[in-house]
Design a protein around this motif. Structure first.
Motif, PDB file in Angstrom:
ATOM      1  N   PHE A  72      14.194  -4.517  -3.233  1.00  0.00           N
ATOM      2  CA  PHE A  72      15.070  -3.394  -2.892  1.00  0.00           C
ATOM      3  C   PHE A  72      15.664  -3.506  -1.491  1.00  0.00           C
ATOM      4  CE2 PHE A  72      12.271  -1.161  -6.077  1.00  0.00           C
ATOM      5  CZ  PHE A  72      13.263  -1.008  -7.037  1.00  0.00           C
ATOM      6  N   GLY A  73      15.370  -4.588  -0.793  1.00  0.00           N
ATOM      7  CA  GLY A  73      15.933  -4.785   0.534  1.00  0.00           C
ATOM      8  C   GLY A  73      15.386  -3.825   1.572  1.00  0.00           C
ATOM      9  N   ILE A  74      14.127  -3.432   1.425  1.00  0.00           N
ATOM     10  CA  ILE A  74      13.476  -2.522   2.372  1.00  0.00           C
ATOM     11  C   ILE A  74      12.620  -3.349   3.326  1.00  0.00           C
ATOM     12  CG2 ILE A  74      11.931  -0.545   2.639  1.00  0.00           C
ATOM     13  CD1 ILE A  74      12.630   0.216  -0.256  1.00  0.00           C
ATOM     14  N   GLU A  75      12.910  -3.305   4.592  1.00  0.00           N
ATOM     15  CA  GLU A  75      12.170  -4.106   5.560  1.00  0.00           C
ATOM     16  C   GLU A  75      10.806  -3.480   5.857  1.00  0.00           C
ATOM     17  OE1 GLU A  75      14.275  -5.040   9.101  1.00  0.00           O
ATOM     18  OE2 GLU A  75      15.972  -5.971   8.063  1.00  0.00           O
ATOM     19  N   ARG A  76       9.772  -4.291   5.715  1.00  0.00           N
ATOM     20  CA  ARG A  76       8.408  -3.855   6.014  1.00  0.00           C
ATOM     21  C   ARG A  76       7.758  -4.916   6.895  1.00  0.00           C
ATOM     22  NH1 ARG A  76       8.204   1.352   3.661  1.00  0.00           N
ATOM     23  NH2 ARG A  76       8.704   1.236   1.430  1.00  0.00           N
ATOM     24  N   SER A  77       7.126  -4.493   7.971  1.00  0.00           N
ATOM     25  CA  SER A  77       6.378  -5.446   8.792  1.00  0.00           C
ATOM     26  C   SER A  77       5.066  -5.791   8.079  1.00  0.00           C
ATOM     27  CB  SER A  77       6.070  -4.841  10.166  1.00  0.00           C
ATOM     28  OG  SER A  77       5.164  -3.752  10.036  1.00  0.00           O
ATOM     29  N   GLU A  78       4.472  -6.914   8.466  1.00  0.00           N
ATOM     30  CA  GLU A  78       3.206  -7.324   7.862  1.00  0.00           C
ATOM     31  C   GLU A  78       2.125  -6.269   8.083  1.00  0.00           C
ATOM     32  OE1 GLU A  78       2.548 -11.120   9.696  1.00  0.00           O
ATOM     33  OE2 GLU A  78       3.425 -12.199   8.003  1.00  0.00           O
ATOM     34  N   SER A  79       2.080  -5.701   9.281  1.00  0.00           N
ATOM     35  CA  SER A  79       1.058  -4.696   9.572  1.00  0.00           C
ATOM     36  C   SER A  79       1.278  -3.431   8.749  1.00  0.00           C
ATOM     37  CB  SER A  79       1.051  -4.357  11.070  1.00  0.00           C
ATOM     38  OG  SER A  79       2.308  -3.830  11.476  1.00  0.00           O
ATOM     39  N   GLU A  80       2.552  -3.089   8.501  1.00  0.00           N
ATOM     40  CA  GLU A  80       2.849  -1.900   7.699  1.00  0.00           C
ATOM     41  C   GLU A  80       2.411  -2.100   6.257  1.00  0.00           C
ATOM     42  OE1 GLU A  80       6.528   1.223   6.806  1.00  0.00           O
ATOM     43  OE2 GLU A  80       6.909  -0.694   7.790  1.00  0.00           O
ATOM     44  N   ILE A  81       2.602  -3.296   5.731  1.00  0.00           N
ATOM     45  CA  ILE A  81       2.183  -3.585   4.358  1.00  0.00           C
ATOM     46  C   ILE A  81       0.667  -3.507   4.230  1.00  0.00           C
ATOM     47  CG2 ILE A  81       2.048  -5.414   2.621  1.00  0.00           C
ATOM     48  CD1 ILE A  81       4.920  -6.158   3.359  1.00  0.00           C
ATOM     49  N   LEU A  82      -0.067  -3.998   5.244  1.00  0.00           N
ATOM     50  CA  LEU A  82      -1.522  -3.868   5.224  1.00  0.00           C
ATOM     51  C   LEU A  82      -1.937  -2.412   5.107  1.00  0.00           C
ATOM     52  CD1 LEU A  82      -2.667  -6.378   8.018  1.00  0.00           C
ATOM     53  CD2 LEU A  82      -2.652  -6.755   5.545  1.00  0.00           C
ATOM     54  N   LYS A  83      -1.289  -1.550   5.884  1.00  0.00           N
ATOM     55  CA  LYS A  83      -1.617  -0.123   5.867  1.00  0.00           C
ATOM     56  C   LYS A  83      -1.240   0.497   4.522  1.00  0.00           C
ATOM     57  CE  LYS A  83      -0.665   2.123   9.582  1.00  0.00           C
ATOM     58  NZ  LYS A  83       0.057   2.864  10.651  1.00  0.00           N
ATOM     59  N   MET A  84      -0.101   0.078   3.953  1.00  0.00           N
ATOM     60  CA  MET A  84       0.340   0.617   2.664  1.00  0.00           C
ATOM     61  C   MET A  84      -0.641   0.284   1.554  1.00  0.00           C
ATOM     62  SD  MET A  84       4.461  -0.107   2.827  1.00  0.00           S
ATOM     63  CE  MET A  84       4.816   0.655   1.248  1.00  0.00           C
ATOM     64  N   VAL A  85      -1.230  -0.912   1.593  1.00  0.00           N
ATOM     65  CA  VAL A  85      -2.227  -1.278   0.588  1.00  0.00           C
ATOM     66  C   VAL A  85      -3.460  -0.386   0.721  1.00  0.00           C
ATOM     67  CG1 VAL A  85      -3.694  -3.106  -0.305  1.00  0.00           C
ATOM     68  CG2 VAL A  85      -1.388  -3.645   0.472  1.00  0.00           C
ATOM     69  N   PHE A  86      -3.857  -0.113   1.955  1.00  0.00           N
ATOM     70  CA  PHE A  86      -4.992   0.776   2.201  1.00  0.00           C
ATOM     71  C   PHE A  86      -4.720   2.161   1.606  1.00  0.00           C
ATOM     72  CE2 PHE A  86      -7.274   3.626   5.337  1.00  0.00           C
ATOM     73  CZ  PHE A  86      -8.550   3.372   4.841  1.00  0.00           C
ATOM     74  N   VAL A  87      -3.502   2.663   1.767  1.00  0.00           N
ATOM     75  CA  VAL A  87      -3.115   3.957   1.195  1.00  0.00           C
ATOM     76  C   VAL A  87      -3.105   3.877  -0.330  1.00  0.00           C
ATOM     77  CG1 VAL A  87      -1.240   5.641   1.006  1.00  0.00           C
ATOM     78  CG2 VAL A  87      -1.809   4.649   3.230  1.00  0.00           C
ATOM     79  N   ALA A  88      -2.552   2.781  -0.859  1.00  0.00           N
ATOM     80  CA  ALA A  88      -2.490   2.609  -2.315  1.00  0.00           C
ATOM     81  C   ALA A  88      -3.883   2.598  -2.930  1.00  0.00           C
ATOM     82  CB  ALA A  88      -1.745   1.319  -2.664  1.00  0.00           C
ATOM     83  N   GLU A  89      -4.857   2.025  -2.228  1.00  0.00           N
ATOM     84  CA  GLU A  89      -6.242   2.032  -2.715  1.00  0.00           C
ATOM     85  C   GLU A  89      -6.756   3.464  -2.860  1.00  0.00           C
ATOM     86  OE1 GLU A  89      -8.323  -0.225  -3.690  1.00  0.00           O
ATOM     87  OE2 GLU A  89      -7.672  -2.169  -2.914  1.00  0.00           O
ATOM     88  N   GLN A  90      -6.377   4.336  -1.922  1.00  0.00           N
ATOM     89  CA  GLN A  90      -6.814   5.729  -2.011  1.00  0.00           C
ATOM     90  C   GLN A  90      -6.109   6.441  -3.163  1.00  0.00           C
ATOM     91  OE1 GLN A  90      -9.330   5.732   0.037  1.00  0.00           O
ATOM     92  NE2 GLN A  90      -8.470   3.848   0.913  1.00  0.00           N
ATOM     93  N   ILE A  91      -4.826   6.140  -3.366  1.00  0.00           N
ATOM     94  CA  ILE A  91      -4.099   6.713  -4.500  1.00  0.00           C
ATOM     95  C   ILE A  91      -4.725   6.251  -5.811  1.00  0.00           C
ATOM     96  CG2 ILE A  91      -1.882   6.701  -5.725  1.00  0.00           C
ATOM     97  CD1 ILE A  91      -0.511   6.559  -2.997  1.00  0.00           C
ATOM     98  N   MET A  92      -5.132   4.997  -5.855  1.00  0.00           N
ATOM     99  CA  MET A  92      -5.742   4.418  -7.051  1.00  0.00           C
ATOM    100  C   MET A  92      -7.165   4.927  -7.271  1.00  0.00           C
ATOM    101  SD  MET A  92      -5.276   0.452  -8.161  1.00  0.00           S
ATOM    102  CE  MET A  92      -6.386  -0.265  -6.976  1.00  0.00           C
TER     103      MET A  92
END
Length: 637
Positions: free
Chosen positions: A429-449
């Motif tokens: 989708f052409g959305i820029e994400r830094s490596e550190s931001e993606i790490l944090k997003m996975v942590f959030v996704a784990e809580q959603i899951m």
């Protein structure tokens, strides 16, 4: 549901539900029970013997002795009893008699229901390994077996409901309802009258062979199709049973048993919700997305945890910060994790998980937590901020594949897949994400899951080589990654002496996480000691890697294994401990991977032991293990 194979002459061709023991077999069973005091030993040690896998299995000429004795044994005493049975009964053959068995009464579902009620202390409602929502109502005389009822389900009287998850469904009185997942990933809900006999005919067709039931994305959808009489393809009991996913059934039973053993701590639940809410306060849902590429593919390694395990898990990391040392590895020279996002002409969302396909709708999302094939995909979309209100200029298919390892491996596959999904979707989708931001997003996704996972797996799989991941206390877990340098001597160790040994047991990480959480929040002395010492171990481990001190490195890996037991005893069991102990004749170090409790063990071979020799060792000593030993190499870019 009863399975029957009958000829046109109404003669039973195959029936495995009736066994006739000869005088010789009965005599040997009685002598073994009397001479070896088997009944007393079973009672004293609370061991159960099962007819087919432990008695009838011995009548097979091809049964492997070690496999029979060790597979699924509850303890050492159970193994001894199996040894006695093998010595007394193996060699007696099983014969099939060619007789007219059409008179045999197989028993009905209603008789099963009545027998369960008669044997139970609860005569009006029996719930076996089941979970019932507060808004559900159940009629008298109903039996529920391996059932999850959500929403406002209404179950009638005198029903038998088994192996199913339903949401806001109504079942009339006197029905038998059974859930069966198929190998293509779809779900079938079988609904019959409680008195139905599948041997009966409807015109010229046996009820067993009559197409009556529907596939769905969930048991609930399949059930509603049956109730509404949808005009799509129907399936017979015969075709459903021939294509049933039996691995799912056994996993589901164990999953529900484990759920019965745990209750989530309210403090933990609150912090999990706070993490998700805090993230979305600064990351609003996406109003629209635009496809920038036709296809995006990501290939990723697995993660091997070396030290600091559980300090990355919530709520410990929120209270204290954490530090974990791990490494990215290939499996037999390959990157085993693959994520693909591809553009679709139609404006729709499709998922694929290891070859199983489905269409996705936010309104119809109906997942069974750990057992869903697509809960990971849904969690990735939600973390990205894609919702039912997001406008898309095209559709897409999100596909995930893991090759070479089983589910519940303990190698971080779920979190690494989540990271790969977020990486691929962001690029698509052409959305820029830094490596550190993606790490944090996975942590959030784990809580959603709702798996309660920490952040070490994505550090291990989204970054190459050996590294340290560190966070400070706080609800906003910013993960700093520092690479660890190592000399050629360690390169040789990593490339020649590291292997993965399958335990033969699948673990459900969330239940071990729950135990870790509860022990930490209860301030269990062993747990607090384990967390403290495992963080102190990190410094020693890093030093051993940087200095090429292999004996010290192996000592740290072994110490890490023992400290994990302090944090949660569930990381191991008697069978796994026995495997670890046997391995030390050919290994310098052994440790649990991921949450432990099954999956794989990390084994560091002795310098004079080759991978081929270790595979022979496993074949001779662990006959119950069917999954091959895996050769791993450190992954560096």
């Amino acid at each position: 549901m009863q399975s029957l194979c009958a000829s046109e002459q109404d003669r039973v061709l195959v029936d495995t539900g009736m066994l006739y023991f000869s005088d010789e077999l009965c005599r040997k069973l009685c002598e073994a029970a009397r001479n070896e005091q088997i009944c007393d030993r079973l009672s004293e040690n609370k061991i159960e013997l099962n007819l087919y896998p432990e008695i009838v299995a011995l009548l097979s000429k091809n049964i492997d002795k070690q496999n029979y004795i060790l597979t699924g044994a509850q303890n050492d005493e159970h193994e001894k009893i199996r040894q006695i049975l093998y010595e007394n009964l193996h060699g007696i053959s099983l014969k099939v008699c060619d007789v007219d068995a059409s008179f045999i009464h197989f028993g009905s579902l209603n008789e099963s229901r009545k027998n369960i009620l008669a044997l139970s202390a609860e005569k009006e409602l029996v719930k076996l390994n089941s979970f019932i929502g507060d808004d559900c109502t159940i009629g008298k005389g109903t039996v529920l077996d391996n059932v999850m009822l959500e929403g406002a389900c209404e179950i009638g009287s005198n029903c038998l409901v088994s192996d199913i998850t339903l949401d806001s469904c109504r079942i009339p009185d006197g029905k038998a309802v059974c859930g069966i997942k198929l190998t293509d990933g779809s779900f079938c809900t079988v609904v019959t009258d409680i008195e139905e006999n599948p041997k009966d005919c409807d015109g010229t067709v046996f009820l067993w062979n009559k197409p009556r039931f529907y596939k769905g994305k969930s048991f609930t959808e399949s059930f509603r199709k049956f109730v509404n009489g949808d005009c799509e393809e129907k399936y017979s009991l015969d075709s459903i049973m021939q294509n049933a996913d039996y691995h799912y059934y056994f996993s589901r039973v164990q999953y529900l048993k484990d759920m019965n053993s745990f209750r989530l701590n309210p403090v933990y639940l609150q912090k999990r919700e706070e993490i998700v809410a805090h993230y979305f306060r600064s990351h609003p849902l996406l109003e629209s997305v635009h496809c920038k590429k036709e296809i995006v593919e990501k290939r990723l390694p697995l993660r091997i945890n070396l030290s600091g395990t559980w300090t990355d898990a919530m709520p410990y990391c929120v209270d204290n910060g954490g530090q974990v040392i791990n490494m990215a590895v290939t499996l037999d020279g390959e990157l085993p994790i693959r994520v693909t996002v591809e553009k679709l002409v139609e404006n729709r969302i499709a998922f694929c998980s290891d070859g199983i396909h489905t269409e996705f709708s936010f309104q119809e999302a109906d997942c069974e937590e750990d057992l869903s094939d697509f809960i990971l995909h849904i969690s990735a979309l939600k973390t990205m901020g894609i919702s039912e209100n997001t406008v898309m200029d095209c559709g897409f298919r999100l596909s995930t594949f893991v090759t070479g390892v089983d589910k519940g491996s303990g190698l971080g596959t779920s979190s690494i897949l989540l990271g790969g999904c977020i990486q691929a979707l962001s690029e698509f989708f052409g959305i820029e994400r830094s490596e550190s931001e993606i790490l944090k997003m996975v942590f959030v996704a784990e809580q959603i899951m709702k798996t309660g996972g920490g952040w070490q797996d994505q550090v291990g799989g989204l970054y190459p080589s050996i590294k340290s991941g560190t966070t400070q206390p706080g609800i906003d877990q910013d993960i700093a990654v520092d690479f660890i340098s190592y000399p050629d001597s360690m390169t040789k160790l990593f490339s020649q002496r590291l292997v993965l040994l399958p335990t033969g047991q699948r673990h459900f990480g969330r239940f071990i996480v729950n135990d870790v959480v509860n022990r930490y929040l209860d301030q269990n002395e062993e747990s607090i000691e384990g967390h403290m010492k495992i963080r102190l171990l990190n410094k020693k481990l890093i030093g051993s890697i940087e200095n090429g001190d292999i004996p010290s490195f192996c000592q740290c890996v072994n110490q890490h294994r023992e400290l994990l037991k302090l944090i949660s005893p569930l990381v191991t069991n008697e069978a796994i401990d026995a495997m670890v102990e046997r391995c030390f004749s050919v290994a310098d170090a052994v440790s649990f991977l991921g949450a432990g409790g099954g999956g794989y063990l990390l084994v560091i071979l002795k310098e004079n032991v080759s991978v081929a020799a270790f595979k022979c060792f496993v074949a001779e000593n662990f006959k119950a293990v069917k999954t091959p030993v895996k050769k791993i190499d450190i992954y560096s870019i």
